[in-house]
Design a protein around this motif. Structure first.
Motif, PDB file in Angstrom:
ATOM      1  N   TYR A   1       0.841  -1.195   0.000  1.00 44.22           N
ATOM      2  CA  TYR A   1       0.000   0.000   0.000  1.00 44.22           C
ATOM      3  C   TYR A   1       0.881   1.251   0.000  1.00 44.22           C
ATOM      4  CZ  TYR A   1      -3.504   3.399   1.479  1.00 44.22           C
ATOM      5  OH  TYR A   1      -4.344   4.491   1.557  1.00 44.22           O
ATOM      6  N   GLN A   2       0.596   2.168  -0.918  1.00 47.47           N
ATOM      7  CA  GLN A   2       1.425   3.361  -1.100  1.00 47.47           C
ATOM      8  C   GLN A   2       0.654   4.648  -0.791  1.00 47.47           C
ATOM      9  OE1 GLN A   2       4.653   3.230  -1.814  1.00 47.47           O
ATOM     10  NE2 GLN A   2       4.657   0.990  -1.990  1.00 47.47           N
ATOM     11  N   ALA A   3      -0.331   4.545   0.084  1.00 46.02           N
ATOM     12  CA  ALA A   3      -1.120   5.726   0.473  1.00 46.02           C
ATOM     13  C   ALA A   3      -1.849   6.338  -0.710  1.00 46.02           C
ATOM     14  CB  ALA A   3      -0.239   6.761   1.169  1.00 46.02           C
ATOM     15  N   GLN A   4      -2.206   5.502  -1.680  1.00 45.28           N
ATOM     16  CA  GLN A   4      -2.966   5.963  -2.838  1.00 45.28           C
ATOM     17  C   GLN A   4      -4.259   5.164  -2.914  1.00 45.28           C
ATOM     18  OE1 GLN A   4      -0.335   5.430  -6.146  1.00 45.28           O
ATOM     19  NE2 GLN A   4       0.988   7.150  -5.590  1.00 45.28           N
ATOM     20  N   GLY A   5      -5.380   5.855  -2.775  1.00 48.73           N
ATOM     21  CA  GLY A   5      -6.664   5.174  -2.783  1.00 48.73           C
ATOM     22  C   GLY A   5      -7.033   4.679  -1.390  1.00 48.73           C
ATOM     23  N   PRO A   6      -8.190   4.033  -1.257  1.00 48.36           N
ATOM     24  CA  PRO A   6      -8.670   3.595   0.060  1.00 48.36           C
ATOM     25  C   PRO A   6      -7.815   2.464   0.634  1.00 48.36           C
ATOM     26  CG  PRO A   6     -10.078   2.718  -1.671  1.00 48.36           C
ATOM     27  CD  PRO A   6      -9.129   3.687  -2.336  1.00 48.36           C
ATOM     28  N   LEU A   7      -7.682   2.464   1.954  1.00 50.20           N
ATOM     29  CA  LEU A   7      -7.006   1.386   2.667  1.00 50.20           C
ATOM     30  C   LEU A   7      -8.082   0.547   3.347  1.00 50.20           C
ATOM     31  CD1 LEU A   7      -4.514  -0.075   3.792  1.00 50.20           C
ATOM     32  CD2 LEU A   7      -4.536   1.561   5.711  1.00 50.20           C
ATOM     33  N   ARG A   8      -8.204  -0.693   2.926  1.00 51.55           N
ATOM     34  CA  ARG A   8      -9.246  -1.571   3.466  1.00 51.55           C
ATOM     35  C   ARG A   8      -8.588  -2.654   4.307  1.00 51.55           C
ATOM     36  NH1 ARG A   8     -14.182  -4.361  -0.033  1.00 51.55           N
ATOM     37  NH2 ARG A   8     -15.501  -4.862   1.773  1.00 51.55           N
ATOM     38  N   CYS A   9      -8.947  -2.721   5.576  1.00 51.92           N
ATOM     39  CA  CYS A   9      -8.374  -3.679   6.517  1.00 51.92           C
ATOM     40  C   CYS A   9      -9.411  -4.744   6.863  1.00 51.92           C
ATOM     41  CB  CYS A   9      -7.910  -2.976   7.792  1.00 51.92           C
ATOM     42  SG  CYS A   9      -6.764  -1.606   7.509  1.00 51.92           S
ATOM     43  N   LEU A  10      -8.939  -5.929   7.205  1.00 50.46           N
ATOM     44  CA  LEU A  10      -9.833  -7.054   7.489  1.00 50.46           C
ATOM     45  C   LEU A  10      -9.404  -7.729   8.783  1.00 50.46           C
ATOM     46  CD1 LEU A  10     -12.086  -9.063   6.603  1.00 50.46           C
ATOM     47  CD2 LEU A  10     -10.304 -10.351   5.396  1.00 50.46           C
ATOM     48  N   SER A  11     -10.376  -7.959   9.665  1.00 50.81           N
ATOM     49  CA  SER A  11     -10.156  -8.709  10.902  1.00 50.81           C
ATOM     50  C   SER A  11     -11.077  -9.920  10.893  1.00 50.81           C
ATOM     51  CB  SER A  11     -10.449  -7.833  12.125  1.00 50.81           C
ATOM     52  OG  SER A  11     -10.407  -8.603  13.322  1.00 50.81           O
ATOM     53  N   VAL A  12     -10.495 -11.107  11.060  1.00 48.71           N
ATOM     54  CA  VAL A  12     -11.274 -12.350  11.046  1.00 48.71           C
ATOM     55  C   VAL A  12     -10.973 -13.117  12.326  1.00 48.71           C
ATOM     56  CG1 VAL A  12     -11.765 -14.497   9.831  1.00 48.71           C
ATOM     57  CG2 VAL A  12     -11.123 -12.456   8.527  1.00 48.71           C
ATOM     58  N   GLY A  13     -12.018 -13.459  13.077  1.00 47.41           N
ATOM     59  CA  GLY A  13     -11.801 -14.231  14.298  1.00 47.41           C
ATOM     60  C   GLY A  13     -12.975 -14.135  15.242  1.00 47.41           C
ATOM     61  N   GLN A  14     -12.810 -14.741  16.406  1.00 50.67           N
ATOM     62  CA  GLN A  14     -13.850 -14.724  17.426  1.00 50.67           C
ATOM     63  C   GLN A  14     -13.987 -13.314  17.996  1.00 50.67           C
ATOM     64  OE1 GLN A  14     -13.031 -16.913  20.994  1.00 50.67           O
ATOM     65  NE2 GLN A  14     -15.171 -17.446  21.321  1.00 50.67           N
ATOM     66  N   LEU A  15     -15.204 -12.857  18.156  1.00 49.00           N
ATOM     67  CA  LEU A  15     -15.447 -11.507  18.668  1.00 49.00           C
ATOM     68  C   LEU A  15     -15.550 -11.552  20.189  1.00 49.00           C
ATOM     69  CD1 LEU A  15     -17.927 -10.086  16.006  1.00 49.00           C
ATOM     70  CD2 LEU A  15     -15.435 -10.102  16.042  1.00 49.00           C
ATOM     71  N   ALA A  16     -14.392 -11.674  20.824  1.00 52.16           N
ATOM     72  CA  ALA A  16     -14.285 -11.659  22.275  1.00 52.16           C
ATOM     73  C   ALA A  16     -13.237 -10.641  22.667  1.00 52.16           C
ATOM     74  CB  ALA A  16     -13.907 -13.050  22.802  1.00 52.16           C
ATOM     75  N   TRP A  17     -13.369 -10.086  23.868  1.00 58.13           N
ATOM     76  CA  TRP A  17     -12.497  -8.997  24.304  1.00 58.13           C
ATOM     77  C   TRP A  17     -11.023  -9.384  24.234  1.00 58.13           C
ATOM     78  CZ3 TRP A  17     -12.887  -3.967  25.152  1.00 58.13           C
ATOM     79  CH2 TRP A  17     -11.878  -3.324  25.861  1.00 58.13           C
ATOM     80  N   ASP A  18     -10.685 -10.605  24.672  1.00 62.59           N
ATOM     81  CA  ASP A  18      -9.275 -10.976  24.732  1.00 62.59           C
ATOM     82  C   ASP A  18      -8.673 -11.251  23.360  1.00 62.59           C
ATOM     83  OD1 ASP A  18     -10.672 -13.278  24.300  1.00 62.59           O
ATOM     84  OD2 ASP A  18      -9.644 -14.471  25.819  1.00 62.59           O
ATOM     85  N   LYS A  19      -9.505 -11.238  22.306  1.00 64.28           N
ATOM     86  CA  LYS A  19      -8.967 -11.379  20.952  1.00 64.28           C
ATOM     87  C   LYS A  19      -8.469 -10.045  20.384  1.00 64.28           C
ATOM     88  CE  LYS A  19      -9.693 -15.797  20.566  1.00 64.28           C
ATOM     89  NZ  LYS A  19      -8.553 -16.747  20.510  1.00 64.28           N
ATOM     90  N   GLY A  20      -8.809  -8.950  21.051  1.00 66.04           N
ATOM     91  CA  GLY A  20      -8.237  -7.669  20.675  1.00 66.04           C
ATOM     92  C   GLY A  20      -8.875  -6.963  19.496  1.00 66.04           C
ATOM     93  N   VAL A  21     -10.105  -7.338  19.126  1.00 70.55           N
ATOM     94  CA  VAL A  21     -10.754  -6.667  17.996  1.00 70.55           C
ATOM     95  C   VAL A  21     -10.938  -5.181  18.294  1.00 70.55           C
ATOM     96  CG1 VAL A  21     -12.801  -6.633  16.521  1.00 70.55           C
ATOM     97  CG2 VAL A  21     -11.903  -8.806  17.342  1.00 70.55           C
ATOM     98  N   HIS A  22     -11.178  -4.854  19.563  1.00 74.12           N
ATOM     99  CA  HIS A  22     -11.372  -3.444  19.943  1.00 74.12           C
ATOM    100  C   HIS A  22     -10.120  -2.613  19.655  1.00 74.12           C
ATOM    101  CE1 HIS A  22      -9.406  -5.348  23.375  1.00 74.12           C
ATOM    102  NE2 HIS A  22      -9.018  -4.166  23.772  1.00 74.12           N
ATOM    103  N   ILE A  23      -8.944  -3.251  19.687  1.00 73.47           N
ATOM    104  CA  ILE A  23      -7.706  -2.532  19.394  1.00 73.47           C
ATOM    105  C   ILE A  23      -7.680  -2.112  17.921  1.00 73.47           C
ATOM    106  CG2 ILE A  23      -5.187  -2.700  19.314  1.00 73.47           C
ATOM    107  CD1 ILE A  23      -5.349  -4.653  21.645  1.00 73.47           C
ATOM    108  N   ALA A  24      -8.141  -3.022  17.049  1.00 73.45           N
ATOM    109  CA  ALA A  24      -8.203  -2.703  15.623  1.00 73.45           C
ATOM    110  C   ALA A  24      -9.174  -1.556  15.363  1.00 73.45           C
ATOM    111  CB  ALA A  24      -8.598  -3.939  14.819  1.00 73.45           C
ATOM    112  N   VAL A  25     -10.330  -1.591  16.052  1.00 68.51           N
ATOM    113  CA  VAL A  25     -11.326  -0.521  15.888  1.00 68.51           C
ATOM    114  C   VAL A  25     -10.749   0.814  16.351  1.00 68.51           C
ATOM    115  CG1 VAL A  25     -13.589   0.296  16.634  1.00 68.51           C
ATOM    116  CG2 VAL A  25     -13.263  -2.127  16.101  1.00 68.51           C
ATOM    117  N   GLU A  26     -10.059   0.799  17.494  1.00 68.25           N
ATOM    118  CA  GLU A  26      -9.467   2.029  18.015  1.00 68.25           C
ATOM    119  C   GLU A  26      -8.385   2.563  17.073  1.00 68.25           C
ATOM    120  OE1 GLU A  26      -8.136   0.796  21.842  1.00 68.25           O
ATOM    121  OE2 GLU A  26     -10.153   0.714  22.705  1.00 68.25           O
ATOM    122  N   ALA A  27      -7.630   1.651  16.448  1.00 63.16           N
ATOM    123  CA  ALA A  27      -6.579   2.079  15.515  1.00 63.16           C
ATOM    124  C   ALA A  27      -7.177   2.781  14.301  1.00 63.16           C
ATOM    125  CB  ALA A  27      -5.748   0.872  15.087  1.00 63.16           C
TER     126      ALA A  27
END
Length: 249
Positions: free
Chosen positions: A198-224
């Protein structure tokens, strides 16, 4: 292992099952010692998968606060029922080596020490900082327990990432013996090295796949993602795939 398919909580159970399948494909004889399933298991060979261990889950919403300490002791430290079942399996099966997966819920400290004290070679697969989890009792946690426990063990450790090893070390763990980092699920021929970034040109699309539990850290990705947008990068988005207690309908 505390769980084994069809009981699946996350990657641990899948990785353990795939390891068993691959060892058998290569001609090894494998017996699985795991907990009584929460749902009926269909098609198991009782001589190959022994679903007899007792599993105490401290996250049970029906657990009374007054019962938490006793349940946590059986879950993390020692369950004499499970230690005796382990002894019976060792004496009946005579393993050349013990493959340790996830030990929370089944009295993991005593199980690991029982394997060590019998002089059995072992390999412990670390998908998380489980040696720390087994030695923590909420606010009463003392890193010296983790240090004494892990220092008593001398075998082979396989960690899914250097981050897991760093977390264990920072928490007081002292892993002895052979320690290797082996990322999960690299199978078949290794693909060609990536040459497009990715060269900062166009949209940056990120993907998180996994169990939606607090200790999996999905909230960290959302905060980022939120920090990126607040910092002046609006053309970034995050797709989240999974199910679990953190899912909002």
């Amino acid at each position: 292992s505390n769980f084994f398919p069809p009981d699946v909580v996350g990657g641990y159970e899948i990785a353990c099952a795939q390891m068993v399948t691959e060892l058998r494909r290569r001609g090894h004889t494998v017996r699985v010692l795991t907990s009584t399933p929460r749902a009926p298991a269909v098609g198991d060979d009782r001589d190959e998968v022994r679903r007899v261990l007792r599993n105490d889950e401290t996250a049970n919403p029906l657990l009374l606060p007054s019962d938490w300490r006793a349940t946590a002791t059986r879950s993390f430290i020692v369950d004499s029922h499970n230690v005796d079942l382990l002894r019976q399996e060792v004496e009946d099966f005579h393993p050349d080596i013990v493959y340790i997966s996830h030990l929370t819920g089944i009295g993991g400290v005593a199980m690991a020490l029982a394997i060590e004290m019998r002089g059995l070679p072992w390999v412990w697969q670390l998908g998380d900082a489980v040696p720390l989890w087994l030695t923590r009792f909420g606010s009463e946690w003392d890193s010296s327990f983790a240090q004494v426990f892990t220092h008593r063990l001398a075998g082979s450790w396989i960690a899914c990432s250097q981050g897991v090893l760093d977390e264990i070390a920072e928490g007081g763990g002292d892993l002895r013996g052979s320690v290797r980092v082996m990322p999960y699920w690299i199978t078949g021929p290794r693909p060609a090295r990536r040459d497009v970034w990715y060269q900062a040109q166009g949209p940056l699309r990120c993907l998180s796949v996994g169990q939606l539990a607090w200790d999996k850290g999905v909230h960290i990705a959302v905060e980022a993602i939120a920090q990126l947008r607040d910092g002046g990068y609006p053309d970034v988005e995050l797709d989240i795939l999974g199910a679990g207690p953190e899912r909002i309908a």
